[in-house]
Design a protein around this motif. Structure first.
Motif, PDB file in Angstrom:
ATOM      1  N   LEU A   1      12.022   3.556   0.927  1.00 43.23           N
ATOM      2  CA  LEU A   1      11.568   2.741  -0.200  1.00 43.23           C
ATOM      3  C   LEU A   1      12.039   1.296  -0.045  1.00 43.23           C
ATOM      4  O   LEU A   1      11.266   0.349  -0.248  1.00 43.23           O
ATOM      5  CB  LEU A   1      12.079   3.329  -1.516  1.00 43.23           C
ATOM      6  N   LEU A   2      13.295   1.133   0.322  1.00 44.25           N
ATOM      7  CA  LEU A   2      13.839  -0.213   0.523  1.00 44.25           C
ATOM      8  C   LEU A   2      13.129  -0.950   1.658  1.00 44.25           C
ATOM      9  O   LEU A   2      12.955  -2.172   1.600  1.00 44.25           O
ATOM     10  CB  LEU A   2      15.345  -0.138   0.789  1.00 44.25           C
ATOM     11  N   ARG A   3      12.715  -0.206   2.667  1.00 40.73           N
ATOM     12  CA  ARG A   3      11.983  -0.823   3.772  1.00 40.73           C
ATOM     13  C   ARG A   3      10.653  -1.407   3.278  1.00 40.73           C
ATOM     14  O   ARG A   3      10.247  -2.505   3.692  1.00 40.73           O
ATOM     15  CB  ARG A   3      11.721   0.212   4.870  1.00 40.73           C
ATOM     16  N   GLU A   4      10.006  -0.689   2.360  1.00 39.17           N
ATOM     17  CA  GLU A   4       8.747  -1.192   1.806  1.00 39.17           C
ATOM     18  C   GLU A   4       8.983  -2.407   0.912  1.00 39.17           C
ATOM     19  O   GLU A   4       8.180  -3.354   0.907  1.00 39.17           O
ATOM     20  CB  GLU A   4       8.034  -0.089   1.016  1.00 39.17           C
ATOM     21  N   PHE A   5      10.083  -2.385   0.162  1.00 39.98           N
ATOM     22  CA  PHE A   5      10.415  -3.553  -0.661  1.00 39.98           C
ATOM     23  C   PHE A   5      10.730  -4.760   0.224  1.00 39.98           C
ATOM     24  O   PHE A   5      10.376  -5.897  -0.112  1.00 39.98           O
ATOM     25  CB  PHE A   5      11.593  -3.254  -1.588  1.00 39.98           C
ATOM     26  N   LYS A   6      11.377  -4.510   1.339  1.00 42.07           N
ATOM     27  CA  LYS A   6      11.686  -5.594   2.270  1.00 42.07           C
ATOM     28  C   LYS A   6      10.408  -6.178   2.849  1.00 42.07           C
ATOM     29  O   LYS A   6      10.266  -7.414   2.988  1.00 42.07           O
ATOM     30  CB  LYS A   6      12.592  -5.066   3.394  1.00 42.07           C
ATOM     31  N   ARG A   7       9.478  -5.322   3.185  1.00 43.24           N
ATOM     32  CA  ARG A   7       8.196  -5.785   3.713  1.00 43.24           C
ATOM     33  C   ARG A   7       7.471  -6.648   2.673  1.00 43.24           C
ATOM     34  O   ARG A   7       6.927  -7.716   2.994  1.00 43.24           O
ATOM     35  CB  ARG A   7       7.337  -4.578   4.106  1.00 43.24           C
ATOM     36  N   LEU A   8       7.475  -6.188   1.429  1.00 40.94           N
ATOM     37  CA  LEU A   8       6.845  -6.946   0.342  1.00 40.94           C
ATOM     38  C   LEU A   8       7.552  -8.280   0.135  1.00 40.94           C
ATOM     39  O   LEU A   8       6.908  -9.327  -0.035  1.00 40.94           O
ATOM     40  CB  LEU A   8       6.876  -6.117  -0.946  1.00 40.94           C
ATOM     41  N   ASP A   9       8.882  -8.247   0.153  1.00 43.35           N
ATOM     42  CA  ASP A   9       9.665  -9.463  -0.044  1.00 43.35           C
ATOM     43  C   ASP A   9       9.388 -10.483   1.059  1.00 43.35           C
ATOM     44  O   ASP A   9       9.226 -11.685   0.781  1.00 43.35           O
ATOM     45  CB  ASP A   9      11.157  -9.108  -0.068  1.00 43.35           C
TER      46      ASP A   9
ATOM     47  N   ALA B   1       0.799  -1.224   0.000  1.00 41.00           N
ATOM     48  CA  ALA B   1       0.000   0.000   0.000  1.00 41.00           C
ATOM     49  C   ALA B   1       0.831   1.272   0.000  1.00 41.00           C
ATOM     50  O   ALA B   1       0.427   2.292  -0.578  1.00 41.00           O
ATOM     51  CB  ALA B   1      -0.945   0.001   1.205  1.00 41.00           C
ATOM     52  N   ASP B   2       2.009   1.248   0.613  1.00 35.99           N
ATOM     53  CA  ASP B   2       2.805   2.475   0.761  1.00 35.99           C
ATOM     54  C   ASP B   2       3.976   2.574  -0.217  1.00 35.99           C
ATOM     55  O   ASP B   2       4.673   3.587  -0.230  1.00 35.99           O
ATOM     56  CB  ASP B   2       3.356   2.566   2.189  1.00 35.99           C
ATOM     57  N   ILE B   3       4.176   1.555  -1.019  1.00 39.50           N
ATOM     58  CA  ILE B   3       5.406   1.506  -1.814  1.00 39.50           C
ATOM     59  C   ILE B   3       5.455   2.600  -2.883  1.00 39.50           C
ATOM     60  O   ILE B   3       6.519   3.174  -3.151  1.00 39.50           O
ATOM     61  CB  ILE B   3       5.590   0.099  -2.433  1.00 39.50           C
ATOM     62  N   PHE B   4       4.307   2.937  -3.462  1.00 35.11           N
ATOM     63  CA  PHE B   4       4.302   3.945  -4.535  1.00 35.11           C
ATOM     64  C   PHE B   4       4.525   5.344  -3.973  1.00 35.11           C
ATOM     65  O   PHE B   4       5.208   6.171  -4.577  1.00 35.11           O
ATOM     66  CB  PHE B   4       3.003   3.876  -5.330  1.00 35.11           C
ATOM     67  N   ALA B   5       3.971   5.608  -2.806  1.00 30.83           N
ATOM     68  CA  ALA B   5       4.186   6.907  -2.155  1.00 30.83           C
ATOM     69  C   ALA B   5       5.651   7.085  -1.783  1.00 30.83           C
ATOM     70  O   ALA B   5       6.225   8.174  -1.942  1.00 30.83           O
ATOM     71  CB  ALA B   5       3.306   7.029  -0.921  1.00 30.83           C
ATOM     72  N   LYS B   6       6.272   6.015  -1.308  1.00 34.02           N
ATOM     73  CA  LYS B   6       7.694   6.075  -0.956  1.00 34.02           C
ATOM     74  C   LYS B   6       8.552   6.272  -2.201  1.00 34.02           C
ATOM     75  O   LYS B   6       9.549   7.006  -2.180  1.00 34.02           O
ATOM     76  CB  LYS B   6       8.113   4.793  -0.218  1.00 34.02           C
TER      77      LYS B   6
END
Length: 244
Positions: A136-144, A113-118
């Motif tokens: 941004l990397l934190r959101e990618f890590k969450r997704l991963d 949900a937040d990856i595009f805003a980041k």
């Protein structure tokens, strides 16, 4: 018998999406691609009309005054607001004739949900964007983490083997859902624009994200609805040139 034939009649569906810089091909608009994917996955017959935002045809001004794509004509009735359109299609194009696309797990929708805003904050503040890159990397890590964690339905409680890593193809399993229609277009924009203007690539260590993108790239519902890279690059050119 006539009533049965009438009830099974294909609806008339026309999707209007943003045109590219040439005024004809698919333009950069994740929300347009989202609905394009939904209709394709539903398996309903539909037509797509690209709208040149620089010179909106007179008939479209009359059809949807003050409305930007995406919008939809369903049996002649105008539908606007992409979220409401998606909800309408999920409710109306339903089993047994059309598949449900809602994910089983709520987190499949929430995880990106937040990856595009980041990403937006990251590209706007480049090159002095170490803080935003970290976010941004934190959101990618969450997704991963989510993509690599087994879903409840992947765990066989009667088996002696413990499943520690998911092998599923998409967010909510091995079928594309509304969650993927939402996230994949945004990830495509991020990959293209961040590489072009920030020399940023999704780190290889995020194996779940890369498995996800690779599997998505093999599905025509995704790859055939993507705008060309040049459309995304042109869309973010002004952002890149306005940076400090």
């Amino acid at each position: 018998m006539a009533l049965r034939q009438n009830s099974e009649k294909e609806p008339s569906v026309e999707l209007f999406i943003k045109a590219g810089h040439d005024g004809e091909n698919v333009g950069n608009c994740p929300f347009c691609q989202r609905l394009f994917m939904v209709l394709w996955l539903k398996g309903v017959k539909f037509t797509v009309t690209t709208v040149d935002m620089r010179k909106k045809p007179a008939e479209l001004k009359d059809l949807a005054p003050g409305t930007n794509p995406p919008f939809l004509l369903y049996n002649g009735t105008l539908k606007t607001d992409f979220i409401k359109i998606e909800e309408f299609l999920e409710q109306t194009l339903a089993p047994p004739r059309y598949p449900h696309l809602s994910p089983l797990n709520k987190e499949s929708f929430d995880v990106g949900a937040d990856i595009f805003a980041k990403f937006s904050a990251f590209i706007k503040n480049s090159p002095n964007n170490a803080f935003h890159e970290k976010n941004l990397l934190r959101e990618f890590k969450r997704l991963d983490n989510y993509l690599n964690s087994p879903l409840p339905e992947e765990i066989d409680h009667n088996s002696t083997e413990t499943v520690t890593t998911s092998s599923r193809k998409f967010l909510d399993g091995n079928r594309l859902t509304l969650a993927d229609c939402n996230l994949l277009p945004k990830l495509h924009v991020i990959r293209v624009a961040a590489k072009k203007y920030c020399d940023f690539e999704i780190p290889a260590q995020f194996t779940g994200v890369w498995r996800y993108l690779q599997n998505a790239g093999e599905r025509e519902e995704f790859k055939e609805t993507c705008p060309a890279d040049i459309e995304i690059e042109k869309a973010y050119l002004s952002v890149a040139t306005q940076r400090k």
